[in-house]
Design an enzyme around this catalytic site. Sequence first.
Site, short mmCIF file in Angstrom:
data_model
loop_
_atom_site.label_atom_id
_atom_site.label_comp_id
_atom_site.label_asym_id
_atom_site.label_seq_id
_atom_site.Cartn_x
_atom_site.Cartn_y
_atom_site.Cartn_z
N ASP A 172 12.26 -7.53 -15.64
CA ASP A 172 11.30 -8.61 -15.81
C ASP A 172 11.26 -9.05 -17.26
O ASP A 172 11.27 -8.22 -18.17
CB ASP A 172 9.92 -8.12 -15.35
N GLU A 222 25.61 6.33 -17.34
CA GLU A 222 25.63 7.77 -17.03
C GLU A 222 25.68 8.01 -15.52
O GLU A 222 25.94 9.13 -15.08
CB GLU A 222 24.38 8.44 -17.59
#
Length: 545
Positions: free
Chosen positions: A205, A265
């Site tokens: 957002d 990751e």
Amino acid sequence: MQNTSIDKDWWRGAVIYQIYPRSYQDSNGDGIGDLNGITQRLPYVASLGVDAIWISPFFTSPMNDFGYDVSNYCDVDPMFGTLAEFDALIAKAHELGIKVMIDLVLSHTSDLHPWFKESRSSADNDKADWYVWADAKPDGTPPNNWLSIFGGSAWEWDTGRQKYYLHNFLTSQPDLNFHNMDVQQALLDVTRFWLERGVDGFRLDTINFYVHSQSLKDNPALPPEKRSFNTTTDVNPYAFQSHLYDKSQPENLEFLKKFRAVLDEYPAATAVGEVGDEERGLEIVADYTSGGDKVHMCYGFDFLGPRVPDPKFVHDVFSDLHEAAPDSWPCWAFSNHDVVRYATRWPVNPDLQDAANHMRIALLLSMRGSVCLYQGEELGLEEADVAFEDLQDPYGIRFWPKFKGRDGCRTPMVWDETKPQAGFSEGTPWLPVADSHKPKSVAQMEARNGSLLHHYRQMLAFRKQHVALIKGDLLFVNTEGNVLTFMRELGEDRVFCAFNLVGEEQEVAFDSLNIEPLEGCDFGAQIKEGKLRLPAYGAFFGALK
């Protein structure tokens, strides 16, 4: 070792279905949609043929801005359910082959968040600098002229600290201070928390609101002829400024690199950022998606504003994007939870509404980029008319009656016209179910041959049959007049796309193109005497012979 069979590129060309959880499905009769309700409806979502869902915020919140004011990033608000129910939602979605993306609101929190409570308690606590605090001017007025999107000054006086704090939205949504590295780390920890629970990505957002200028310079005025009201209203002076210092700062790039490093990751995590900047939107999209070390995608508001797409406009959007960021991957939407639904925003002759809706989803699914669809869009829902006494949105309440807020696009999903509240809830909904929506419920659309719902499924299936429509290049053929034509190409797959963007039959020269119609999406187009004839709001897809 990572599983090499995982498609790390799944997001490129993905179709993402946005769910506004308050309004999708209520499972416990309290009138508010919840996570169990979403899980219950996932088979329907899967039947559409989308690749992922994006769930608007469900975190713990006082709900002043309906979840976009977070008071606990790492828990589910009780009105939506529990963490265990969220885990069950993810498990069901993955079982059905659907990725799950969630809405992360990192630029600000609720004023009830423990971080802000501590920050405002004194000038020397551990989190005193976690939010944007500034002294008043000598005359007691705010530090500068920055404005809130929700109206008025972006600064609120705090009697305890005897300072102003920054809020780009509601006064109860204080902005975090991204110049503090501890804040950045705390937000990266939040990101890992949800990745560890199995989410596949994030919608970020207000991604360009993270960092403010520490200089606190006044924003300059924007000349009237340059003002745009795509994301703000013409009754809101926010659009009167050039927002050079309160957002979109270059330091944000370093945080986005850290954020991307966390995503990397995990096997195939992705992010799409919402860029709200009327002046420099495409430039920011280019900055935030370049180099493969920031976010994967961004979407702006090019097709979320009032301007009805015409061939030149579509061409100019893509041309400007290519010039600014030739290697970036965009994400497009025609509707979402913040704007008037496009069936209303782009008005047509009512007799041609179905044809226009059919053509517009074909266009959206044919443009180069990923796609966000908004719940109810597949039913052709128009903006609901919500009475003032029923309004919930503080934005609409603030600027009524000229601007009615965002409740009209957030009313409950309609599942079955024959059931109470159209199948959304057994209780009283938080917003009224629109009477005009009920004849377009899922059950009614399922039973209707040629309905928009069936057409959405058809177009999504057609897109999946042609890799060029998913990940191919876009080459414009014609951008003059009322008919837009372009090629989508990837390897041997070359698809010719034509769209009549107006409500009268159109013809385009066709004799120089060695093209045959593709099966799977019939819009009634005809090839006669070397010309392609497109009915009102018609479309055509062909393959090079």
